[in-house]
Design a protein around this motif. Structure first.
Motif, PDB file in Angstrom:
ATOM      1  N   UNK A 331     -44.699  20.390  59.518  1.00 39.21           N
ATOM      2  CA  UNK A 331     -45.558  19.428  60.212  1.00 39.21           C
ATOM      3  C   UNK A 331     -46.670  20.108  60.998  1.00 39.21           C
ATOM      4  N   UNK A 332     -46.494  21.378  61.300  1.00 36.98           N
ATOM      5  CA  UNK A 332     -47.506  22.100  62.072  1.00 36.98           C
ATOM      6  C   UNK A 332     -48.644  22.619  61.199  1.00 36.98           C
ATOM      7  N   UNK A 333     -48.617  22.286  59.909  1.00 39.07           N
ATOM      8  CA  UNK A 333     -49.751  22.498  59.025  1.00 39.07           C
ATOM      9  C   UNK A 333     -50.346  23.888  59.099  1.00 39.07           C
ATOM     10  N   UNK A 334     -51.669  23.943  59.298  1.00 37.95           N
ATOM     11  CA  UNK A 334     -52.381  25.223  59.317  1.00 37.95           C
ATOM     12  C   UNK A 334     -52.082  26.054  60.561  1.00 37.95           C
ATOM     13  N   UNK A 335     -51.364  25.476  61.533  1.00 41.50           N
ATOM     14  CA  UNK A 335     -51.047  26.267  62.732  1.00 41.50           C
ATOM     15  C   UNK A 335     -50.066  27.381  62.403  1.00 41.50           C
ATOM     16  N   UNK A 336     -49.254  27.207  61.386  1.00 43.39           N
ATOM     17  CA  UNK A 336     -48.298  28.234  60.982  1.00 43.39           C
ATOM     18  C   UNK A 336     -48.830  28.952  59.748  1.00 43.39           C
ATOM     19  N   UNK A 337     -48.331  30.163  59.463  1.00 42.68           N
ATOM     20  CA  UNK A 337     -48.827  30.908  58.306  1.00 42.68           C
ATOM     21  C   UNK A 337     -48.636  30.144  56.996  1.00 42.68           C
ATOM     22  N   UNK A 338     -49.543  30.369  56.090  1.00 37.42           N
ATOM     23  CA  UNK A 338     -49.492  29.698  54.793  1.00 37.42           C
ATOM     24  C   UNK A 338     -48.172  29.941  54.076  1.00 37.42           C
ATOM     25  N   UNK A 339     -47.609  31.157  54.205  1.00 37.13           N
ATOM     26  CA  UNK A 339     -46.390  31.460  53.449  1.00 37.13           C
ATOM     27  C   UNK A 339     -45.148  30.780  54.029  1.00 37.13           C
ATOM     28  N   UNK A 340     -45.291  30.010  55.134  1.00 36.95           N
ATOM     29  CA  UNK A 340     -44.178  29.221  55.634  1.00 36.95           C
ATOM     30  C   UNK A 340     -44.021  27.923  54.865  1.00 36.95           C
ATOM     31  N   UNK A 341     -45.092  27.444  54.261  1.00 37.67           N
ATOM     32  CA  UNK A 341     -45.049  26.153  53.592  1.00 37.67           C
ATOM     33  C   UNK A 341     -44.021  26.198  52.461  1.00 37.67           C
ATOM     34  N   UNK A 342     -43.007  25.362  52.600  1.00 38.38           N
ATOM     35  CA  UNK A 342     -41.935  25.280  51.595  1.00 38.38           C
ATOM     36  C   UNK A 342     -41.221  26.616  51.428  1.00 38.38           C
ATOM     37  N   UNK A 343     -41.193  27.423  52.483  1.00 41.54           N
ATOM     38  CA  UNK A 343     -40.540  28.731  52.424  1.00 41.54           C
ATOM     39  C   UNK A 343     -39.723  28.901  53.697  1.00 41.54           C
ATOM     40  N   UNK A 344     -38.500  28.409  53.662  1.00 41.59           N
ATOM     41  CA  UNK A 344     -37.662  28.445  54.848  1.00 41.59           C
ATOM     42  C   UNK A 344     -37.345  29.846  55.322  1.00 41.59           C
ATOM     43  N   UNK A 345     -37.228  30.789  54.400  1.00 35.48           N
ATOM     44  CA  UNK A 345     -36.840  32.147  54.790  1.00 35.48           C
ATOM     45  C   UNK A 345     -37.923  32.799  55.661  1.00 35.48           C
ATOM     46  N   UNK A 346     -39.187  32.597  55.323  1.00 31.87           N
ATOM     47  CA  UNK A 346     -40.265  33.193  56.120  1.00 31.87           C
ATOM     48  C   UNK A 346     -40.213  32.678  57.554  1.00 31.87           C
ATOM     49  N   UNK A 347     -39.986  31.393  57.708  1.00 35.87           N
ATOM     50  CA  UNK A 347     -39.856  30.809  59.044  1.00 35.87           C
ATOM     51  C   UNK A 347     -38.630  31.377  59.756  1.00 35.87           C
ATOM     52  N   UNK A 348     -37.522  31.511  59.052  1.00 38.78           N
ATOM     53  CA  UNK A 348     -36.292  32.030  59.653  1.00 38.78           C
ATOM     54  C   UNK A 348     -36.456  33.476  60.093  1.00 38.78           C
TER      55      UNK A 348
END
Length: 375
Positions: A331-348
């Motif tokens: 939901x934070x869109x462009x505020x987070x890195x592009x590689x987080x989109x649909x990539x739970x591991x990068x966020x984790x």
């Protein structure tokens, strides 16, 4: 097919007595401190309070919205008078609307920036945001079931009771003025309305909170053709995000949840000096992130039993990794890195880096084994 497909659509009857929405103009009213009712009317969070009037569809369909407002006044708080200590008279003030924030007939609560002038001799005028719960300008037609009317008086009371309970709790637990806005109390004022040739007084409820002179985070997460948000470094954006997640964890530890942590409910106050010069090469800087809008929040000790397990049992807040490990932040869109989109591991991996190791000492021990998603 929608659940109402077998029903006839209902439209509110003509209501020539209903006044034009007054909150888009420079309205001035006298306001008085008010004790809200206990929070009610939010499914799965707060039970519905039985109102002292008929809210059946059959009855509501016989009314205009004006008649509903005149015959069904707002609900008052119930108080146990046994052994009660006498309270000082409620404060009063003058509220003058400076400009609308979100004002629209049928939207529900109205949001305005206003100047508050207290009536005591020791307080100075100040600017605030008023959230006004006026049932005359809630939608009488049910948006989710257009064959049914809405008991707008009850809906406005419910919204008011939930919002006021949240802010009162945040103020009591020291959460206001930082991640939550300052809270200036719950109030009521009187407007006149003419019905069937007779003039009536009607009460309108509101809450007053701090005016945040900033930008809505939503407008920086989804700007058209702009990725990443203009002027903010990725490092700083993730610092801001970490502060938001930390704020949510501390709010949970205080005994409540806002339940809608998304960019549209976050205001960002920017550093003025950086804002003046960022186009010349200096990056923009967020001074403070503020979570607003508590209309679906829950204060744990005021809710039914199923929410009690959320109450804190540790001296330190829960680690944000516990709260957000398996929760997408897309939901934070462009505020987070592009590689987080649909990539739970990068966020984790970011959560572990930010809130693990020595940083974890600021929080309660993680309550479960955290497993990384497959890459």
């Amino acid at each position: 097919m929608p659940p109402w497909s077998n029903f006839h659509f209902w439209s509110p009857p003509e209501d020539p007595e209903r006044p034009v929405l007054p909150y888009a103009s420079a309205l001035t009213v006298s306001i008085t401190e008010h004790d809200p009712p206990r929070p009610f009317g939010l499914p799965s969070v707060y039970p519905l309070t039985e109102p002292p009037y008929d809210i059946s569809d059959e009855h509501l369909k016989t009314l205009t919205q004006t008649r509903l407002i005149v015959t069904c006044p707002p609900i008052e708080a119930t108080r146990d008078t046994d052994g009660a200590v006498a309270k000082k008279p409620p404060a009063s003030a003058t509220l003058k609307i400076d400009r609308p924030i979100t004002v629209k007939d049928g939207r529900g609560p109205q949001l305005v920036v206003c100047t508050i002038t207290p009536q005591d001799k020791h307080s100075k005028p100040f600017q605030a945001v008023a959230k006004i719960f006026d049932p005359l300008y809630y939608s009488f037609q049910n948006e989710n079931a257009p064959h049914r009317p809405v008991a707008t008086t009850l809906k406005a009371d419910s919204d008011y009771s939930i919002e006021a309970a949240a802010y009162a709790h945040l103020q009591k637990t020291g959460q206001t003025g930082a991640f939550a806005p300052e809270y200036y109390g719950s109030w009521t004022f009187t407007l006149l309305i003419c019905h069937r040739g007779t003039q009536h007084e009607r009460q309108v409820r509101l809450v007053l909170v701090e005016y945040i002179d900033g930008v809505c985070m939503r407008d920086l997460c989804y700007p058209e053709s702009m990725s990443p948000p203009l002027g903010f470094s990725e490092e700083h954006r993730l610092d801001v995000l970490a502060n938001i997640l930390d704020g949510a964890a501390r709010m949970d530890h205080s005994g409540m949840s806002q339940r809608d942590l998304v960019p549209r409910n976050i205001m960002l106050k920017l550093e003025p000096e950086a804002e003046d010069s960022w186009q010349e090469g200096r990056p923009r800087v967020v001074q403070r992130a503020v979570l607003i809008d508590y209309n679906i929040s829950v204060v744990y000790h005021l809710s039914p039993e199923e929410w009690k397990y959320h109450e804190a049992t540790t001296k330190l807040p829960v680690n944000p990794m516990d709260l957000f490990w398996n929760m997408s932040l897309d939901d934070f869109g462009h505020w987070v890195p592009q590689d987080w989109q649909c990539n739970g591991r990068a966020q984790q991996e970011w959560l572990m880096d930010r809130f693990g190791g020595s940083n974890a000492l600021a929080y309660a021990p993680v309550s479960r084994e955290l497993k990384f998603d497959d890459p």
